[in-house]
Design a protein around this motif. Sequence first.
Motif, PDB file in Angstrom:
ATOM      1  N   LEU A   1       0.854  -1.181   0.000  1.00 12.21           N
ATOM      2  CA  LEU A   1       0.000   0.000   0.000  1.00 12.21           C
ATOM      3  C   LEU A   1       0.893   1.235   0.000  1.00 12.21           C
ATOM      4  O   LEU A   1       1.753   1.389   0.856  1.00 12.21           O
ATOM      5  CB  LEU A   1      -0.878  -0.023   1.262  1.00 12.21           C
ATOM      6  N   PHE A   2       0.713   2.089  -1.014  1.00 13.17           N
ATOM      7  CA  PHE A   2       1.430   3.360  -1.078  1.00 13.17           C
ATOM      8  C   PHE A   2       0.437   4.460  -0.722  1.00 13.17           C
ATOM      9  O   PHE A   2      -0.598   4.591  -1.379  1.00 13.17           O
ATOM     10  CB  PHE A   2       1.949   3.632  -2.499  1.00 13.17           C
ATOM     11  N   VAL A   3       0.765   5.232   0.318  1.00 14.38           N
ATOM     12  CA  VAL A   3      -0.082   6.373   0.668  1.00 14.38           C
ATOM     13  C   VAL A   3       0.696   7.630   0.285  1.00 14.38           C
ATOM     14  O   VAL A   3       1.655   8.014   0.932  1.00 14.38           O
ATOM     15  CB  VAL A   3      -0.437   6.378   2.166  1.00 14.38           C
ATOM     16  N   ASN A   4       0.254   8.248  -0.833  1.00 10.68           N
ATOM     17  CA  ASN A   4       0.982   9.388  -1.397  1.00 10.68           C
ATOM     18  C   ASN A   4       0.274  10.700  -1.069  1.00 10.68           C
ATOM     19  O   ASN A   4      -0.955  10.784  -1.150  1.00 10.68           O
ATOM     20  CB  ASN A   4       1.007   9.296  -2.939  1.00 10.68           C
TER      21      ASN A   4
ATOM     22  N   MET B   1      -0.542   2.061 -14.374  1.00 11.83           N
ATOM     23  CA  MET B   1      -1.514   2.207 -13.295  1.00 11.83           C
ATOM     24  C   MET B   1      -2.887   1.881 -13.877  1.00 11.83           C
ATOM     25  O   MET B   1      -3.287   2.473 -14.879  1.00 11.83           O
ATOM     26  CB  MET B   1      -1.529   3.647 -12.764  1.00 11.83           C
ATOM     27  N   GLN B   2      -3.573   0.952 -13.255  1.00 12.15           N
ATOM     28  CA  GLN B   2      -4.896   0.584 -13.783  1.00 12.15           C
ATOM     29  C   GLN B   2      -5.939   0.627 -12.673  1.00 12.15           C
ATOM     30  O   GLN B   2      -5.599   0.816 -11.506  1.00 12.15           O
ATOM     31  CB  GLN B   2      -4.855  -0.787 -14.442  1.00 12.15           C
ATOM     32  N   ASP B   3      -7.194   0.414 -13.075  1.00 15.03           N
ATOM     33  CA  ASP B   3      -8.317   0.488 -12.125  1.00 15.03           C
ATOM     34  C   ASP B   3      -8.250   1.789 -11.331  1.00 15.03           C
ATOM     35  O   ASP B   3      -8.445   1.806 -10.119  1.00 15.03           O
ATOM     36  CB  ASP B   3      -8.308  -0.709 -11.161  1.00 15.03           C
ATOM     37  N   ILE B   4      -8.021   2.907 -12.040  1.00 15.42           N
ATOM     38  CA  ILE B   4      -7.921   4.203 -11.352  1.00 15.42           C
ATOM     39  C   ILE B   4      -9.333   4.689 -11.018  1.00 15.42           C
ATOM     40  O   ILE B   4     -10.223   4.691 -11.872  1.00 15.42           O
ATOM     41  CB  ILE B   4      -7.194   5.244 -12.229  1.00 15.42           C
ATOM     42  N   TYR B   5      -9.480   5.085  -9.776  1.00 17.43           N
ATOM     43  CA  TYR B   5     -10.800   5.544  -9.302  1.00 17.43           C
ATOM     44  C   TYR B   5     -10.596   6.789  -8.455  1.00 17.43           C
ATOM     45  O   TYR B   5      -9.715   6.832  -7.604  1.00 17.43           O
ATOM     46  CB  TYR B   5     -11.481   4.434  -8.494  1.00 17.43           C
ATOM     47  N   VAL B   6     -11.437   7.807  -8.692  1.00 19.22           N
ATOM     48  CA  VAL B   6     -11.361   9.031  -7.890  1.00 19.22           C
ATOM     49  C   VAL B   6     -12.645   9.138  -7.080  1.00 19.22           C
ATOM     50  O   VAL B   6     -13.751   9.084  -7.647  1.00 19.22           O
ATOM     51  CB  VAL B   6     -11.201  10.287  -8.776  1.00 19.22           C
ATOM     52  N   ARG B   7     -12.489   9.273  -5.789  1.00 17.09           N
ATOM     53  CA  ARG B   7     -13.686   9.391  -4.940  1.00 17.09           C
ATOM     54  C   ARG B   7     -14.357  10.728  -5.210  1.00 17.09           C
ATOM     55  O   ARG B   7     -13.789  11.784  -4.971  1.00 17.09           O
ATOM     56  CB  ARG B   7     -13.300   9.276  -3.468  1.00 17.09           C
TER      57      ARG B   7
ATOM     58  N   LEU C   1     -15.183  -1.178  -7.016  1.00 14.33           N
ATOM     59  CA  LEU C   1     -13.867  -1.817  -6.920  1.00 14.33           C
ATOM     60  C   LEU C   1     -13.250  -1.709  -5.535  1.00 14.33           C
ATOM     61  O   LEU C   1     -12.705  -2.638  -5.005  1.00 14.33           O
ATOM     62  CB  LEU C   1     -12.898  -1.123  -7.894  1.00 14.33           C
ATOM     63  N   TYR C   2     -13.310  -0.535  -4.969  1.00 19.75           N
ATOM     64  CA  TYR C   2     -12.616  -0.289  -3.702  1.00 19.75           C
ATOM     65  C   TYR C   2     -13.618   0.027  -2.597  1.00 19.75           C
ATOM     66  O   TYR C   2     -13.387   0.898  -1.755  1.00 19.75           O
ATOM     67  CB  TYR C   2     -11.632   0.889  -3.860  1.00 19.75           C
ATOM     68  N   GLN C   3     -14.713  -0.684  -2.585  1.00 16.62           N
ATOM     69  CA  GLN C   3     -15.791  -0.316  -1.669  1.00 16.62           C
ATOM     70  C   GLN C   3     -15.389  -0.426  -0.209  1.00 16.62           C
ATOM     71  O   GLN C   3     -15.920   0.281   0.644  1.00 16.62           O
ATOM     72  CB  GLN C   3     -17.031  -1.168  -1.942  1.00 16.62           C
ATOM     73  N   ASN C   4     -14.432  -1.315   0.124  1.00 19.03           N
ATOM     74  CA  ASN C   4     -13.985  -1.435   1.522  1.00 19.03           C
ATOM     75  C   ASN C   4     -13.076  -0.282   1.926  1.00 19.03           C
ATOM     76  O   ASN C   4     -12.952   0.047   3.105  1.00 19.03           O
ATOM     77  CB  ASN C   4     -13.203  -2.745   1.715  1.00 19.03           C
TER      78      ASN C   4
ATOM     79  N   PRO D   1     -10.653  10.488   2.299  1.00 17.24           N
ATOM     80  CA  PRO D   1     -11.399  11.730   2.057  1.00 17.24           C
ATOM     81  C   PRO D   1     -11.839  11.869   0.606  1.00 17.24           C
ATOM     82  O   PRO D   1     -11.328  11.177  -0.288  1.00 17.24           O
ATOM     83  CB  PRO D   1     -10.382  12.819   2.431  1.00 17.24           C
ATOM     84  N   HIS D   2     -12.765  12.753   0.403  1.00 15.85           N
ATOM     85  CA  HIS D   2     -13.271  13.060  -0.935  1.00 15.85           C
ATOM     86  C   HIS D   2     -12.124  13.559  -1.798  1.00 15.85           C
ATOM     87  O   HIS D   2     -11.291  14.342  -1.347  1.00 15.85           O
ATOM     88  CB  HIS D   2     -14.353  14.135  -0.798  1.00 15.85           C
ATOM     89  N   GLY D   3     -12.091  13.106  -3.048  1.00 13.77           N
ATOM     90  CA  GLY D   3     -11.033  13.544  -3.963  1.00 13.77           C
ATOM     91  C   GLY D   3      -9.837  12.615  -3.991  1.00 13.77           C
ATOM     92  O   GLY D   3      -8.916  12.794  -4.788  1.00 13.77           O
ATOM     93  N   THR D   4      -9.829  11.594  -3.148  1.00 13.32           N
ATOM     94  CA  THR D   4      -8.696  10.653  -3.124  1.00 13.32           C
ATOM     95  C   THR D   4      -8.689   9.820  -4.397  1.00 13.32           C
ATOM     96  O   THR D   4      -9.728   9.408  -4.894  1.00 13.32           O
ATOM     97  CB  THR D   4      -8.801   9.710  -1.911  1.00 13.32           C
ATOM     98  N   ILE D   5      -7.479   9.571  -4.881  1.00 12.96           N
ATOM     99  CA  ILE D   5      -7.312   8.764  -6.093  1.00 12.96           C
ATOM    100  C   ILE D   5      -6.739   7.412  -5.685  1.00 12.96           C
ATOM    101  O   ILE D   5      -5.748   7.349  -4.954  1.00 12.96           O
ATOM    102  CB  ILE D   5      -6.361   9.454  -7.080  1.00 12.96           C
ATOM    103  N   ILE D   6      -7.367   6.349  -6.156  1.00 15.71           N
ATOM    104  CA  ILE D   6      -6.884   4.997  -5.861  1.00 15.71           C
ATOM    105  C   ILE D   6      -6.560   4.321  -7.186  1.00 15.71           C
ATOM    106  O   ILE D   6      -7.330   4.418  -8.140  1.00 15.71           O
ATOM    107  CB  ILE D   6      -7.949   4.159  -5.124  1.00 15.71           C
ATOM    108  N   ALA D   7      -5.421   3.658  -7.229  1.00 21.06           N
ATOM    109  CA  ALA D   7      -5.026   2.962  -8.461  1.00 21.06           C
ATOM    110  C   ALA D   7      -4.339   1.653  -8.085  1.00 21.06           C
ATOM    111  O   ALA D   7      -3.849   1.495  -6.975  1.00 21.06           O
ATOM    112  CB  ALA D   7      -4.092   3.832  -9.293  1.00 21.06           C
ATOM    113  N   ARG D   8      -4.307   0.738  -9.047  1.00 24.45           N
ATOM    114  CA  ARG D   8      -3.676  -0.567  -8.811  1.00 24.45           C
ATOM    115  C   ARG D   8      -2.521  -0.746  -9.796  1.00 24.45           C
ATOM    116  O   ARG D   8      -2.627  -0.423 -10.971  1.00 24.45           O
ATOM    117  CB  ARG D   8      -4.701  -1.685  -9.033  1.00 24.45           C
ATOM    118  N   GLN D   9      -1.415  -1.280  -9.253  1.00 26.77           N
ATOM    119  CA  GLN D   9      -0.261  -1.589 -10.115  1.00 26.77           C
ATOM    120  C   GLN D   9       0.286  -2.938  -9.672  1.00 26.77           C
ATOM    121  O   GLN D   9       0.952  -3.020  -8.643  1.00 26.77           O
ATOM    122  CB  GLN D   9       0.816  -0.504  -9.987  1.00 26.77           C
ATOM    123  N   GLU D  10      -0.039  -3.967 -10.397  1.00 28.87           N
ATOM    124  CA  GLU D  10       0.350  -5.342 -10.057  1.00 28.87           C
ATOM    125  C   GLU D  10      -0.140  -5.659  -8.638  1.00 28.87           C
ATOM    126  O   GLU D  10      -1.334  -5.683  -8.382  1.00 28.87           O
ATOM    127  CB  GLU D  10       1.855  -5.544 -10.219  1.00 28.87           C
ATOM    128  N   GLN D  11       0.789  -5.892  -7.699  1.00 28.25           N
ATOM    129  CA  GLN D  11       0.369  -6.257  -6.344  1.00 28.25           C
ATOM    130  C   GLN D  11       0.292  -5.052  -5.412  1.00 28.25           C
ATOM    131  O   GLN D  11       0.224  -5.203  -4.201  1.00 28.25           O
ATOM    132  CB  GLN D  11       1.374  -7.272  -5.734  1.00 28.25           C
TER     133      GLN D  11
END
Lengths: 190, 456
Positions: B311-314, B393-399, B423-426, B432-442
Amino acid sequence: MKALSYRLSRADLVQISTLFFAILLFCIMIGWPQNTSENRSWFILVQVRIVTMSILSFSYGAQQIHNPRSERRLTLLALLGLIFLSAPLEIACYAASFPNTAWWWAMGITLLDTVALFGLGAFVSMGLHKLRLQALLPVLNIVFIVLLMTLDFGLKASLLSPLLAVTVLSPLHLAVMLVLASLTLVWINL
Amino acid sequence: MVRSIWILLVCLCSLGLGQDVRLELGFKGEMVAEKWNPIRLVRRDTGPVTLTIEMDQGTLREGVVPIMYQVNLKAARGLDVFEDDIYIPFWRSMVWKVADQQRVLASGSLDRQALRAETIDLIISKTPETYLALLGPEHRIVPADDVLPKRLASYDGVSTLIVDASLPMPSLSALSSAAAAGVQVFYLDDVSATYAYQDFDLLAPKPRQRLGAGWLLRTSKDGLKASMALIPRLDLVAMQKATFVPQLPPRAFPVTTLLMVLGAYVLFVLLSIRLMGSAGLVTAVLLSVLVSFAAWTYLRLPAQNIHSQTLFVNAGQLAQVRSIYQITQLPSQMLRLPFQSRPVSTRSYQQGEFLEFSLGRWQQETLQLKPRLSTTSLILEGNRLINQSQGLMQDIYVRGLGQQPNLAAGQSLELGPGEESNLYQNLLPLLPHGTIIARQEQSIHITIPSDTMVQP
């Protein structure tokens, strides 16, 4: 080779072999996991295999005391051949189970115990014949093997019982069986 | 007389009383249970030594469950400082010693009462006692030196770091690591400053900005308590739990197929022995070798399987990296792993340069690696998302906006409205609102807009 194949093809050993393989396949059927749980099939199969071979070799050894040398040798070789031919079943279970015991120990001790108990069966049979109690032999075969196991449980050591020794390295059991096997080899060549 | 004094001095030096060995666990001896804590060993003029820290994390029911931390250190000519981080669980007893090959140079034990689960508020000030009155007894205030560790993991048990310029400013690396670790770093700029904190502006040009998983903030002393309550915190442990999907042990070969193959083999052997004489026996022997080989090849599963999730928290230019490794071990083995981590379950293990523990047959263990610092892989500049990593970076989702297109390495894209996805319902309720979540391999990359104040 010809004599050995003839001995193996005789009705008694074919029937015994069929039953033996059926028991082993049944062990795999009940021991093999259906999903992602731990595979314990090797522990079931290897213990059933060695106990079955112990009973068989003890029984066959007990029958050989009045037979000629060649017959004794061939019968023992046939039993060892049966162990070898059933090896793929054990190897299949070993590959999937990852037991801590080395594969060569289980295989080696099965072969050694078969030879040792073949001779032990013969010696017990000779004793019963001397006491004129040979009629008890068919029953005493299994009783004697159970007695060996009970003795080991009582002593809390792996000395004579093949059941405990097959999954855990036991120098004591190895030493005892080596002595018995040596005596057996001497006897079958007498 | 002079000769006697010289002899006495030589004897004392040879006994090692001229050596200075001091161990500090946590911040000024204050440790946080179930967190990574810093350790600092200061030596002067010693030979090669071994630092050993032993803890018993067992209970009355479990019995003794020992953990050992051990490192070998080279000879120290003059002053030598060794720093590292150690994971400290709730322990029943804790002892430490520093020893060379001949004797123990220093040793000690810690009082069980010293171990607490509350996080620490570090104060770097000439008058730290004033903050106790200001913040109240519910805060665990620890006065600290201006020399702080630069490792991110050291701040795992720290919730707040307050500096007021009455002492020299800690290094930018230490402040960056603290913020990236999730700490709220406050600079009180209204306290009469003995030292100038110009470099703080380089790190935090605005009054409020995120860096990694934490914050860099300026406020007044009076507004400190209110700011601490207002600034939202990320629950990193919950985020890691939400993203990690445990893997089951490998599935066994189908038993029906196995029985059919072995049954066919048995049938062939019996028939060939019965009907084909010596040729049948030879064929049976050869077939048994072949079937044994095939059985070993097809039924042998990989002895060890490692499933990892990072998990990378940027935020800003830095990221906190938290990794979990799940090890599935089929044969029992003593494992020696070359990374600093701790097993999640209660078990005996040794840590230091390596992690060593024993895993039995068909056992699984989850390891939490020591959190570390990294540069940001996914940067948000205004409304533009930039992929600074080496992979897709795939499965990119912005809250708040929805799904976005995949982003290749080195590319950027303008964020816009997209489809909703579960995808990232958990994970979404924790961010917070505006957070970007993405997946890169593992790996899961979470990029938080650097100045968003909205609570998750």
